[in-house]
Design a protein around this motif. Structure first.
Motif, PDB file in Angstrom:
ATOM      1  N   SER A   1     135.947 -30.929  10.469  1.00  0.00           N
ATOM      2  CA  SER A   1     135.859 -31.142   9.018  1.00  0.00           C
ATOM      3  C   SER A   1     137.198 -31.496   8.393  1.00  0.00           C
ATOM      4  N   GLY A   2     138.239 -31.594   9.217  1.00  0.00           N
ATOM      5  CA  GLY A   2     139.560 -31.954   8.712  1.00  0.00           C
ATOM      6  C   GLY A   2     140.274 -30.832   7.987  1.00  0.00           C
TER       7      GLY A   2
ATOM      8  N   ALA B   1     134.515 -21.832  18.396  1.00  0.00           N
ATOM      9  CA  ALA B   1     133.559 -22.674  17.672  1.00  0.00           C
ATOM     10  C   ALA B   1     133.999 -22.865  16.221  1.00  0.00           C
ATOM     11  N   TYR B   2     134.519 -21.814  15.599  1.00  0.00           N
ATOM     12  CA  TYR B   2     134.983 -21.923  14.212  1.00  0.00           C
ATOM     13  C   TYR B   2     136.172 -22.878  14.114  1.00  0.00           C
TER      14      TYR B   2
END
Length: 349
Positions: free
Chosen positions: A224-225, A216-217
């Motif tokens: 978020s790029g 997930a991280y």
């Protein structure tokens, strides 16, 4: 005529030959185990050379990759070895699952801090954490398990505490990286001992717990790029993916060593990893070592010398006592059971 114990041409047969064959196999097993142990602790000792290669990925992203790819490697290993039978039993034991979750959380702290400390230029301080880990483990045994220490062990713990105070003076602060690494790994070892799973199985269970938060991280970083994976070429991607092998391979070697060599040998080999890390920090990464830091490390090494001497002396005494009891048992083998039991009970006290 060939045969019965000696035979023509000096050929040995019968029980003596079988015993000779067993002894030779044991020697080969111990030699292989010793090499496996060197391989395991050598890889753990040289791993500070690996983590900087993964930059510009942050320590947290490297940690997440380590969790995700470790599960992939371990799952393939379990599939190849057909070792899945332990999973249903584990799922029926909530208490054991809870302890594995604690182990996964503690080793996450240990892994993450270690990766950060290496990439932030604190290799020497990180190595200190694994030098003092045996002393911390002993101290935890006294505090949590109410274990009784021998005088030499008390002396080693006292010298280790003095070393920490000297190093705190040298650093101008407590050596918190070393202390967190030592305590987290000691707690991890304590929990693993209570869980009582094999090395490969335990790593599989722990990384399975770590997998979803880590994935997930990484997905959040990608959205978020900010994800380094894929942004710096195929070689960097391969290096990040190889974190699974870097985690699993030394553990497999350690497991192979643990079943082939005595614990006393493994206890001595464990110092290879922090020795290599320390040498890398001083020689390769050129970290500063002022006199007070040398003094602190010298005290740590003195404490470990006392601890090792005491462990070897105790192991020799235990072996001698076991041989004496075996000889006494053989000598009294024809006695009636009622005559032997009191003597055996007395020996236990």
């Amino acid at each position: 005529m060939a045969g019965r114990g000696g035979g023509e041409g000096g050929l040995a047969t019968g029980p003596d030959a079988r015993q000779t064959g067993l002894d030779a196999q044991q020697r080969l097993d111990r030699k292989a185990g010793f090499l496996y142990g060197i391989g395991a602790y050598g890889m753990w000792g040289l791993v500070p050379l690996y983590w900087p290669l993964l930059q510009p990925a942050t320590a947290v992203e490297i940690l997440a990759h380590r969790m995700v790819w470790s599960l992939a490697v371990v799952a393939l290993a379990l599939l190849a070895l057909r070792r899945w039978g332990w999973i249903p039993g584990l799922l029926r034991q909530p208490r054991k699952l809870g302890m594995i979750t604690v182990a996964a959380a503690v080793i996450t702290v240990n892994w993450g801090l270690y990766i950060w400390s290496v990439n932030a230029g604190h290799v020497v301080e990180a190595s200190l954490g694994y030098f003092i880990n045996p002393l911390v483990t002993i101290a935890m045994g006294v505090l949590l398990l109410k274990e009784r220490l021998r005088p030499a062990q008390w002396a080693a713990v006292g010298i280790g505490l003095t070393a920490v105070l000297v190093l705190a003076f040298g650093y101008g602060r407590p050596p918190w990286i070393s202390l967190v690494l030592a305590f987290s790994f000691a707690v991890y070892g304590l929990v693993k001992k209570k869980v009582d799973l094999g090395g490969l199985e335990s790593l599989a269970a722990e990384t399975a717990i770590q997998f979803l938060p880590a994935l997930a991280y990484l997905l959040w970083l990608g959205s978020s790029g900010s994800l380094a994976f894929g942004a710096h070429g195929a070689e960097h991607m391969a290096l990040l993916a190889s974190a699974g092998l870097v985690t699993a391979l030394p553990l497999v070697c350690f497991g192979a060593a643990a079943i082939r060599v005595p614990l006393s040998t493994l206890g001595l080999l464990q110092y290879l990893a922090p020795v290599f890390q320390f040498l890398l920090g001083v020689v390769y990464f050129r970290e500063a070592m002022p006199p007070e830091r040398w003094a602190g490390f010298g005290l740590v090494w003195l404490a470990l010398t006392v601890l090792t001497w005491d462990a070897l002396r105790t192991a020799r005494r235990t072996r001698a006592q076991a041989l004496r009891l075996a000889a006494e048992a053989a000598a009294s083998g024809r006695e009636a059971p009622s005559e032997r039991v009191p003597a055996t009970a007395a020996e236990r006290h």
